[in-house]
Design a protein around this motif. Structure first.
Motif, PDB file in Angstrom:
ATOM      1  N   ALA A  30       0.837  -1.302  -0.101  1.00 55.72           N
ATOM      2  CA  ALA A  30       0.062  -0.114   0.036  1.00 55.72           C
ATOM      3  C   ALA A  30       0.857   1.246   0.051  1.00 55.72           C
ATOM      4  N   LEU A  31       1.817   1.167   0.815  1.00 53.69           N
ATOM      5  CA  LEU A  31       2.837   2.461   0.684  1.00 53.69           C
ATOM      6  C   LEU A  31       3.829   2.636  -0.351  1.00 53.69           C
ATOM      7  N   GLN A  32       3.813   1.481  -1.358  1.00 51.09           N
ATOM      8  CA  GLN A  32       4.745   1.645  -2.261  1.00 51.09           C
ATOM      9  C   GLN A  32       4.710   2.544  -3.287  1.00 51.09           C
ATOM     10  N   PRO A  33       3.693   3.346  -3.852  1.00 50.16           N
ATOM     11  CA  PRO A  33       3.551   4.621  -4.453  1.00 50.16           C
ATOM     12  C   PRO A  33       4.123   5.765  -3.794  1.00 50.16           C
ATOM     13  N   ALA A  34       3.906   5.761  -2.580  1.00 52.69           N
ATOM     14  CA  ALA A  34       4.085   6.932  -1.737  1.00 52.69           C
ATOM     15  C   ALA A  34       5.782   6.742  -1.660  1.00 52.69           C
ATOM     16  N   GLU A  35       6.317   5.653  -1.396  1.00 52.23           N
ATOM     17  CA  GLU A  35       7.735   5.278  -0.910  1.00 52.23           C
ATOM     18  C   GLU A  35       8.567   5.756  -2.308  1.00 52.23           C
ATOM     19  N   GLN A  36       8.187   5.419  -3.542  1.00 49.29           N
ATOM     20  CA  GLN A  36       8.912   5.581  -4.651  1.00 49.29           C
ATOM     21  C   GLN A  36       8.887   7.195  -4.944  1.00 49.29           C
ATOM     22  N   ALA A  87      16.340  13.117   6.746  1.00 48.29           N
ATOM     23  CA  ALA A  87      15.821  13.094   5.280  1.00 48.29           C
ATOM     24  C   ALA A  87      15.066  11.455   5.170  1.00 48.29           C
ATOM     25  N   LEU A  88      16.208  10.625   5.460  1.00 50.40           N
ATOM     26  CA  LEU A  88      15.576   9.390   5.367  1.00 50.40           C
ATOM     27  C   LEU A  88      14.359   8.680   6.161  1.00 50.40           C
ATOM     28  N   GLN A  89      14.216   9.703   7.308  1.00 52.52           N
ATOM     29  CA  GLN A  89      12.998   9.188   8.226  1.00 52.52           C
ATOM     30  C   GLN A  89      11.774   9.677   7.460  1.00 52.52           C
ATOM     31  N   THR A  90      11.805  10.406   6.405  1.00 56.33           N
ATOM     32  CA  THR A  90      10.537  11.124   5.748  1.00 56.33           C
ATOM     33  C   THR A  90       9.970   9.893   4.765  1.00 56.33           C
TER      34      THR A  90
END
Length: 85
Positions: free
Chosen positions: A20-26, A65-68
C-alpha cells in the motif's frame, strides 16, 4: 560528506502495508534523489534490501531526510561514512 546506507526491510513488516505504501515510497525516494541526498541505488535480487550512496552535510541531516520515507517504520538502516579524497 558521503555515506553508504544499507537498508533492510524488517522480516515482520506486513506485506499488505508495504504494498500500500509503495507508490508514496517511490515518490518520496525520487524527491530525495532530486534533492541530492541519494546519488546511487543498488537493489538486491530479493528486493528486500538495498544500498545507497548518499550525501549530506552531516549524518544527522541524512537521517532526518531518510526518516521521511514512508517505509521508514519498517526499515533497519546502517550508516557508514565514506572517505572523500
Amino acid at each position: 560528506m558521503r555515506f553508504l546506507v544499507h537498508v533492510r526491510i524488517r522480516p515482520d513488516a506486513p506485506q499488505h502495508e508495504i504494498e500500500a505504501l509503495q507508490p508514496a515510497e517511490q515518490a518520496r525516494f525520487a524527491e530525495l534523489v532530486e534533492l541530492g541526498f541519494i546519488k546511487n541505488f543498488y537493489l538486491s535480487h530479493t528486493r528486500d534490501e538495498h544500498w545507497s550512496i548518499c550525501t549530506a552535510d552531516h549524518e544527522d541531516t541524512l537521517r532526518e531526510a531518510l526518516q521521511t520515507l514512508p517505509f521508514y517504520q519498517y526499515m533497519i538502516l546502517e550508516y557508514n561514512e565514506l572517505v572523500d579524497e
